[in-house]
Write a protein that holds these residues in place. Structure first.
Motif, PDB file in Angstrom:
ATOM      1  N   LEU A  98      48.117  38.404  33.676  1.00 31.13           N
ATOM      2  CA  LEU A  98      47.057  39.171  33.025  1.00 31.13           C
ATOM      3  C   LEU A  98      46.605  40.275  33.966  1.00 31.13           C
ATOM      4  CD1 LEU A  98      45.090  39.281  30.513  1.00 31.13           C
ATOM      5  CD2 LEU A  98      43.439  38.124  32.002  1.00 31.13           C
ATOM      6  N   LEU A  99      46.628  41.512  33.498  1.00 28.72           N
ATOM      7  CA  LEU A  99      46.203  42.660  34.292  1.00 28.72           C
ATOM      8  C   LEU A  99      44.786  43.047  33.894  1.00 28.72           C
ATOM      9  CD1 LEU A  99      46.933  44.996  36.271  1.00 28.72           C
ATOM     10  CD2 LEU A  99      47.764  46.274  34.280  1.00 28.72           C
ATOM     11  N   VAL A 100      43.875  43.075  34.885  1.00 29.96           N
ATOM     12  CA  VAL A 100      42.481  43.450  34.632  1.00 29.96           C
ATOM     13  C   VAL A 100      42.033  44.457  35.685  1.00 29.96           C
ATOM     14  CG1 VAL A 100      41.900  41.242  33.547  1.00 29.96           C
ATOM     15  CG2 VAL A 100      41.554  41.530  36.010  1.00 29.96           C
ATOM     16  N   LEU A 101      40.990  45.198  35.330  1.00 30.65           N
ATOM     17  CA  LEU A 101      40.481  46.226  36.238  1.00 30.65           C
ATOM     18  C   LEU A 101      38.974  46.100  36.370  1.00 30.65           C
ATOM     19  CD1 LEU A 101      41.448  49.953  36.399  1.00 30.65           C
ATOM     20  CD2 LEU A 101      39.035  49.355  36.114  1.00 30.65           C
ATOM     21  N   GLY A 102      38.501  46.147  37.617  1.00 31.64           N
ATOM     22  CA  GLY A 102      37.079  46.328  37.855  1.00 31.64           C
ATOM     23  C   GLY A 102      36.240  45.082  37.867  1.00 31.64           C
ATOM     24  N   ASP A 103      35.048  45.184  37.247  1.00 35.61           N
ATOM     25  CA  ASP A 103      33.983  44.239  37.567  1.00 35.61           C
ATOM     26  C   ASP A 103      33.029  43.952  36.415  1.00 35.61           C
ATOM     27  OD1 ASP A 103      32.680  46.694  37.331  1.00 35.61           O
ATOM     28  OD2 ASP A 103      32.635  47.019  39.497  1.00 35.61           O
ATOM     29  N   ARG A 104      33.390  44.342  35.211  1.00 36.36           N
ATOM     30  CA  ARG A 104      32.499  44.138  34.070  1.00 36.36           C
ATOM     31  C   ARG A 104      32.451  42.667  33.680  1.00 36.36           C
ATOM     32  NH1 ARG A 104      28.922  47.038  31.969  1.00 36.36           N
ATOM     33  NH2 ARG A 104      29.534  46.397  29.873  1.00 36.36           N
ATOM     34  N   PHE A 105      31.367  42.283  32.951  1.00 37.50           N
ATOM     35  CA  PHE A 105      31.221  40.874  32.586  1.00 37.50           C
ATOM     36  C   PHE A 105      32.317  40.412  31.628  1.00 37.50           C
ATOM     37  CE2 PHE A 105      28.444  43.148  29.560  1.00 37.50           C
ATOM     38  CZ  PHE A 105      28.819  42.603  28.335  1.00 37.50           C
ATOM     39  N   GLU A 106      32.822  41.327  30.766  1.00 35.66           N
ATOM     40  CA  GLU A 106      33.898  40.930  29.862  1.00 35.66           C
ATOM     41  C   GLU A 106      35.203  40.693  30.622  1.00 35.66           C
ATOM     42  OE1 GLU A 106      32.922  45.248  28.633  1.00 35.66           O
ATOM     43  OE2 GLU A 106      32.061  43.732  29.924  1.00 35.66           O
ATOM     44  N   ILE A 107      35.403  41.432  31.729  1.00 32.68           N
ATOM     45  CA  ILE A 107      36.583  41.218  32.559  1.00 32.68           C
ATOM     46  C   ILE A 107      36.461  39.897  33.312  1.00 32.68           C
ATOM     47  CG2 ILE A 107      37.996  42.178  34.404  1.00 32.68           C
ATOM     48  CD1 ILE A 107      37.937  43.776  31.727  1.00 32.68           C
ATOM     49  N   PHE A 108      35.257  39.600  33.763  1.00 37.66           N
ATOM     50  CA  PHE A 108      34.995  38.307  34.406  1.00 37.66           C
ATOM     51  C   PHE A 108      35.311  37.161  33.456  1.00 37.66           C
ATOM     52  CE2 PHE A 108      31.776  34.933  35.235  1.00 37.66           C
ATOM     53  CZ  PHE A 108      32.199  34.528  36.489  1.00 37.66           C
ATOM     54  N   ALA A 109      34.891  37.300  32.193  1.00 38.64           N
ATOM     55  CA  ALA A 109      35.162  36.262  31.194  1.00 38.64           C
ATOM     56  C   ALA A 109      36.661  36.085  30.977  1.00 38.64           C
ATOM     57  CB  ALA A 109      34.469  36.611  29.876  1.00 38.64           C
ATOM     58  N   ALA A 110      37.386  37.199  30.885  1.00 41.95           N
ATOM     59  CA  ALA A 110      38.832  37.122  30.695  1.00 41.95           C
ATOM     60  C   ALA A 110      39.509  36.442  31.885  1.00 41.95           C
ATOM     61  CB  ALA A 110      39.401  38.528  30.499  1.00 41.95           C
ATOM     62  N   ALA A 111      39.054  36.768  33.091  1.00 39.60           N
ATOM     63  CA  ALA A 111      39.636  36.155  34.287  1.00 39.60           C
ATOM     64  C   ALA A 111      39.381  34.649  34.307  1.00 39.60           C
ATOM     65  CB  ALA A 111      39.065  36.820  35.538  1.00 39.60           C
ATOM     66  N   GLN A 112      38.178  34.238  33.924  1.00 39.87           N
ATOM     67  CA  GLN A 112      37.885  32.804  33.860  1.00 39.87           C
ATOM     68  C   GLN A 112      38.851  32.077  32.930  1.00 39.87           C
ATOM     69  OE1 GLN A 112      33.543  31.262  34.126  1.00 39.87           O
ATOM     70  NE2 GLN A 112      33.485  33.066  32.800  1.00 39.87           N
ATOM     71  N   ALA A 113      39.021  32.636  31.738  1.00 44.79           N
ATOM     72  CA  ALA A 113      39.900  32.001  30.764  1.00 44.79           C
ATOM     73  C   ALA A 113      41.324  31.916  31.292  1.00 44.79           C
ATOM     74  CB  ALA A 113      39.857  32.769  29.440  1.00 44.79           C
ATOM     75  N   ALA A 114      41.811  33.008  31.897  1.00 40.80           N
ATOM     76  CA  ALA A 114      43.168  33.018  32.436  1.00 40.80           C
ATOM     77  C   ALA A 114      43.335  32.012  33.571  1.00 40.80           C
ATOM     78  CB  ALA A 114      43.528  34.432  32.924  1.00 40.80           C
ATOM     79  N   LEU A 115      42.317  31.921  34.437  1.00 37.32           N
ATOM     80  CA  LEU A 115      42.382  30.972  35.547  1.00 37.32           C
ATOM     81  C   LEU A 115      42.553  29.548  35.039  1.00 37.32           C
ATOM     82  CD1 LEU A 115      41.933  30.497  38.679  1.00 37.32           C
ATOM     83  CD2 LEU A 115      39.551  30.039  38.068  1.00 37.32           C
ATOM     84  N   PHE A 116      41.743  29.167  34.064  1.00 38.45           N
ATOM     85  CA  PHE A 116      41.794  27.798  33.553  1.00 38.45           C
ATOM     86  C   PHE A 116      43.104  27.523  32.805  1.00 38.45           C
ATOM     87  CE2 PHE A 116      36.972  28.181  33.542  1.00 38.45           C
ATOM     88  CZ  PHE A 116      36.845  27.477  34.724  1.00 38.45           C
ATOM     89  N   LEU A 117      43.711  28.576  32.240  1.00 47.20           N
ATOM     90  CA  LEU A 117      44.972  28.407  31.518  1.00 47.20           C
ATOM     91  C   LEU A 117      46.194  28.510  32.432  1.00 47.20           C
ATOM     92  CD1 LEU A 117      44.212  30.496  28.304  1.00 47.20           C
ATOM     93  CD2 LEU A 117      44.346  28.009  28.484  1.00 47.20           C
ATOM     94  N   GLY A 118      45.959  28.803  33.706  1.00 49.67           N
ATOM     95  CA  GLY A 118      47.074  28.917  34.643  1.00 49.67           C
ATOM     96  C   GLY A 118      47.851  30.209  34.517  1.00 49.67           C
TER      97      GLY A 118
END
Length: 385
Positions: A98-118
């Motif tokens: 998953l490619l993400v950019l920056g520091d917004r709360f929606e990007i944080f949410a996406a990173a959380q979901a990706a982390l838990f899904l491996g």
């Protein structure tokens, strides 16, 4: 076939990601899924998902996650809703990263979901400091969840190492925003008269974007001093774009709307990144607290008036005028930005964020990097190496 997910939540991050997405979608050995969320789906903020489509982006998946409330509680709830929605979306698309950019709360949410899904996370613009926003904490948190890092400068790369990230997974690429300046069609080709219709066409144009300050001095969210100065300076044309969908953002928009009948003020929910750069190219100054004033504006050799603490900690070129949110300081800063000696100084500015081609570097690395062992993240302790 490598399957890469990409998340964009605002007009700003899409502007930085657009060229990278198009280059990835042009590769036969890579398949991309673009998850559009946040203000892209909000009519109040310009419904900028249409800009993705107009730019030629394919395979766009809308992610509804933004509540109508712009309070701090609303942002927190939107983050939770976004995590749920991203978890479902990512699980159904079998992503390799998953490619993400920056520091917004929606990007944080996406990173959380990706982390838990491996799902391995690739993060652009990590290692930076913005002391006036809670985005800084989100950015560092995303960096700790990420496996591959694309910081803009060497100092940011060193800060990622301070966070324990492995040097072998950190690739300094410069700022993708500079790519838009280098590779887009000439900004002068866009006629400003198609974007703005000021009564006094000879007056200097200031491009204004002021976002809520989410950490630090809450007084900086009182933009009345800025509005007072704009009312007073009828010798300047002001093109104002709306703030982010953070707490206090809706109130700021209401205040800006009080100026919409002035002959020297035009309000835009969103210009889109191409028109935004076209206006910046032909502007006399960038005014506000947006990162674009620090990252993109120096490449155009024009002054930036940076208000308050939101961007505190970022590297700055000699074209940046730091000031506070009060009438006298703002007036002095505007006078300085219009001073011929300072304007000449800006023509000598060196952009600390690079000279472009970050997108090509990102695509090359994502095509070649080994993603098989990304979930193993030993902490890099510089003192023990």
């Amino acid at each position: 076939m490598r399957r890469i997910g990409i998340v964009t939540g605002t007009r700003a991050d899409f502007g930085l990601l657009c060229r990278t997405i198009l280059l990835l979608q042009g590769k036969s050995d890579i398949e991309t899924v673009v998850f559009a969320c946040g203000t892209h789906l909000s009519p109040e903020y310009g419904l900028t998902i249409t800009e993705l489509e107009e730019s030629g982006i394919k395979n766009i998946i809308p992610i509804e996650m933004l509540l109508s409330s712009n309070s701090r509680v609303g942002v927190a709830k939107s983050t939770g809703l976004a995590t749920i929605c991203f978890a479902d979306a990512f699980a159904s698309h079998n992503l390799d990263c998953l490619l993400v950019l920056g520091d917004r709360f929606e990007i944080f949410a996406a990173a959380q979901a990706a982390l838990f899904l491996g799902v391995p996370i690739v993060h652009i613009h990590g290692g930076e400091v913005t002391e006036g926003a809670f985005d800084e904490a989100l950015r560092h948190s995303i960096s700790k969840m990420a496996s591959i890092h694309f910081p803009a400068t060497e100092p940011f790369a060193k800060r990622l190492m301070q966070l324990g990230e492995q040097p072998s997974q950190i690739f300094v690429i410069g700022a993708p925003g500079i790519d838009n300046i280098v590779h887009a069609s000439k900004a002068n080709d866009i006629d400003l008269h198609d974007v703005v219709t000021f009564k006094n066409l000879e007056a200097p144009l200031f491009l204004v974007t002021y976002h809520p300050v989410t950490r630090g001095d809450a007084k900086e969210n009182d933009i009345n001093p800025l509005l007072n100065i704009i009312r007073e300076r009828d010798d300047i044309n002001f093109l104002v774009t709306y703030p982010n969908a953070d707490a206090e953002g809706a109130l700021m928009i209401k205040l800006w709307l009080e100026l919409e009948n002035l002959n020297n003020v035009i309000l835009y929910p969103s210009l889109g990144f191409k028109r935004y750069l076209a206006v910046m190219k032909q502007a006399a100054c960038v005014l506000g607290n947006s990162s674009s004033g620090l990252i993109e504006a120096p490449s155009f050799k024009i002054p930036t008036i940076n208000i308050g603490t939101r961007q505190k900690g970022r590297p700055k070129s000699c074209s940046i005028i730091d000031t506070s949110m009060n009438d006298i300081a703002l007036m002095n800063a505007i006078d300085k930005a219009l001073d011929t000696d300072f304007i000449f100084q800006c023509t000598q500015a060196i952009n600390p964020y690079g000279e472009g081609n970050a997108s090509e570097k990102i695509v090359k690395i994502l095509s070649e990097v080994d993603l098989s062992d990304c979930q193993s993240k030993p902490f890099y302790d510089r003192d023990n190496t």
